[in-house]
Design an enzyme around this catalytic site. Structure first.
Site, short mmCIF file in Angstrom:
data_model
loop_
_atom_site.label_atom_id
_atom_site.label_comp_id
_atom_site.label_asym_id
_atom_site.label_seq_id
_atom_site.Cartn_x
_atom_site.Cartn_y
_atom_site.Cartn_z
N ALA A 5 0.87 -1.18 0.00
CA ALA A 5 0.00 0.00 0.00
C ALA A 5 0.90 1.23 0.00
O ALA A 5 1.83 1.32 0.80
CB ALA A 5 -0.91 -0.01 1.22
N VAL A 14 4.63 -1.18 3.08
CA VAL A 14 4.44 0.22 2.71
C VAL A 14 5.29 0.56 1.49
O VAL A 14 6.52 0.42 1.52
CB VAL A 14 4.78 1.16 3.87
CG1 VAL A 14 4.52 2.61 3.47
CG2 VAL A 14 3.96 0.80 5.11
N LYS A 15 4.64 1.01 0.42
CA LYS A 15 5.36 1.43 -0.78
C LYS A 15 5.83 2.87 -0.60
O LYS A 15 5.05 3.76 -0.27
CB LYS A 15 4.46 1.33 -2.02
CG LYS A 15 4.27 -0.07 -2.52
CD LYS A 15 3.35 -0.11 -3.72
CE LYS A 15 4.08 0.19 -5.00
NZ LYS A 15 3.21 -0.03 -6.18
N ILE A 16 7.12 3.07 -0.85
CA ILE A 16 7.76 4.37 -0.68
C ILE A 16 8.43 4.75 -2.00
O ILE A 16 9.15 3.93 -2.58
CB ILE A 16 8.83 4.32 0.43
CG1 ILE A 16 8.23 3.83 1.75
CG2 ILE A 16 9.51 5.67 0.59
CD1 ILE A 16 7.37 4.82 2.47
#
Length: 217
Positions: free
Chosen positions: A56, A82-84
């Site tokens: 996400a 977590v997509k960064i």
């Protein structure tokens, strides 16, 4: 190789899970917006279906805001990754989040240098966009080879996700060089099942069986 579905569509994810071949899911703001669903509820629903990593993506661009947003996303479910984005602020956020035990997926990677920095920061996953690289007249497969070699040289634990997959051959090419994961649009996944000789063979078997039954009468 692990297979992730690149979608936020529940029906597609459910079908992939029923086939027994889906190990995780990647989403992004574009995919979520297409579904018209509540963001947190949809991510939670996907996690419950897949029981594996679900990426996400943060919307913030400043490192401190990314960290705050990432903590909230990670609290949705233990399966959330977590997509960064691959930026200096993004890498700073990844370093902080990694130290806190929050899983991260560095996205929008287009060079081996970027992948090296992501691994140095402790990213759980890195996502080179091979289709977009090919679209730009460069060689996405070559980038995957470079990243895999660098990670092997130094024993980085970051897993490589072949992203922006356009067709089944992208999956084959990634698998042949040992890429850890391919995240695949549902339409491409369906194409991986297909070969014209398979259809011909099934038709022939059925014809032979019908002929056999007639002769038994």
């Amino acid at each position: 190789m692990k297979i992730f579905l690149d979608t936020a569509n529940i029906d597609e994810i459910r079908q992939g899970v029923e086939w027994g071949i889906v190990d995780g899911v990647t989403t992004n703001p574009t995919l979520i917006s297409k579904e018209g669903a509540d963001f947190e509820k949809r991510i939670k629903e996907i996690c419950e279906l897949v029981q594996g990593p679900v990426s996400a993506e943060v919307i913030s661009l400043k490192w401190d805001e990314m960290v705050e947003e990432a903590r909230k996303l990670a609290s949705i479910d233990d399966f959330v990754v977590v997509k960064i984005p691959m930026t200096p602020d993004g890498i700073k956020a990844v370093k902080i989040l990694s130290a806190e035990g929050i899983k991260t997926n560095v996205t929008l990677v287009f060079s081996a240098n970027q992948a090296l920095l992501a691994a140095k920061a402790g990213a759980t996953y890195v996502s080179p966009f091979i289709g977009r690289i090919d679209d730009n007249g460069n060689d996405g497969l070559r980038l995957l080879e470079e990243i895999m070699q660098i990670y092997t040289n130094y024993g980085f634990e970051t897993e490589v996700i072949a992203a922006s997959v356009r067709h089944p051959m992208h999956v084959v090419e990634a698998a042949m060089i040992g890429v850890d994961i391919a995240t695949i649009p549902f339409d491409v996944l369906k194409k991986m099942f297909l070969h014209p000789l398979t259809d011909v063979g099934i038709k022939r078997f059925l014809q032979d069986w019908e002929e056999y039954k007639k002769n038994k009468k």
